[in-house]
Design a protein around this motif. Structure first.
Motif, short mmCIF file in Angstrom:
data_model
loop_
_atom_site.label_atom_id
_atom_site.label_comp_id
_atom_site.label_asym_id
_atom_site.label_seq_id
_atom_site.Cartn_x
_atom_site.Cartn_y
_atom_site.Cartn_z
N GLU A 162 0.87 -1.17 0.00
CA GLU A 162 0.00 0.00 0.00
C GLU A 162 0.90 1.22 0.00
N GLU A 164 1.81 4.89 0.49
CA GLU A 164 1.36 6.02 1.31
C GLU A 164 1.03 7.22 0.43
N GLY A 165 -0.07 7.87 0.76
CA GLY A 165 -0.49 9.05 0.02
C GLY A 165 -1.30 8.74 -1.22
N THR A 166 -1.55 7.46 -1.48
CA THR A 166 -2.37 7.07 -2.63
C THR A 166 -3.42 6.06 -2.18
N ASN A 167 -4.36 5.82 -3.02
CA ASN A 167 -5.36 4.78 -2.77
C ASN A 167 -5.01 3.51 -3.51
#
Length: 195
Positions: A162, A164-167
């Motif tokens: 995952e 960070e800062g994105t979906n």
């Protein structure tokens, strides 16, 4: 044979310092698992979400060796899906000496299987400009000495990074293919306690 081969252990790209993972056709050498105690069986039935019938069916599958067969097929997957040195050099359109130089510096990774180097296919791309995933020199030592090539294969194609800062999330292969920082993969390995 599990003894590191001295001719391979000094090459930066060799997984597990040259530990030989044996022949592909070799059956498992040690029995795995044990019978559960009656208390453990009752616990699984009461709190494991199984009915007694499901538990008995599963127990029968283990007794027939089905679980061991699945484990062996999974273990073999990483060994048989790897390329020989000749195949890897052909894929990269280089000669054996150039491949050896890449391995020595950790720019490609390999493991020893029955005394020969095998190159995991997951590290190679279809992009002629970047034919090998970047960052392998930093990634290979992170596997440690105990990770089997099939475990590494499964991780590279299935772990969920995952970002960070994105979906979005990526497998390690996807992340490195798009030029993602290898440190993200290393951080994920550390968080998963892979060493």
């Amino acid at each position: 044979m599990n003894v590191p081969l001295s001719s391979f252990n000094s090459l930066a790209g060799v997984i597990a310092h040259g530990r030989d993972y044996g022949r592909v056709a070799e059956p498992p050498t040690v029995p795995r698992g044990r019978q559960g105690t009656l208390e453990e069986q009752e616990f699984l039935i009461r709190f494991g979400g199984w009915t007694r019938e499901e538990y008995e069916d599963s127990k029968a599958e283990v007794a027939r060796g089905e679980l061991e067969n699945v484990e062996r097929r999974t273990e073999l997957e990483g060994l048989v899906s790897a390329l020989t040195a000749e195949e890897a050099a052909d894929w990269l359109r280089i000669n054996d000496a150039e491949l050896h130089a890449l391995l020595a510096t950790g720019q490609v990774t390999a493991f020893v299987c029955d005394g020969e180097l095998r190159y995991p296919a997951w590290q190679f791309t279809d992009d002629p400009a970047i034919p090998v995933l970047p960052g392998l020199a930093r990634l290979t030592p992170a596997w440690g000495d105990q990770k089997h090539p099939s475990t590494i294969l499964g991780y590279m194609y299935n772990a969920d990074l995952e970002i960070e800062g994105t979906n979005e999330s990526f497998t390690p292969v996807e992340w490195l293919t798009i030029g993602g920082d290898v440190q993200v993969v290393l951080d994920h390995l550390e968080a998963a306690n892979w060493r």
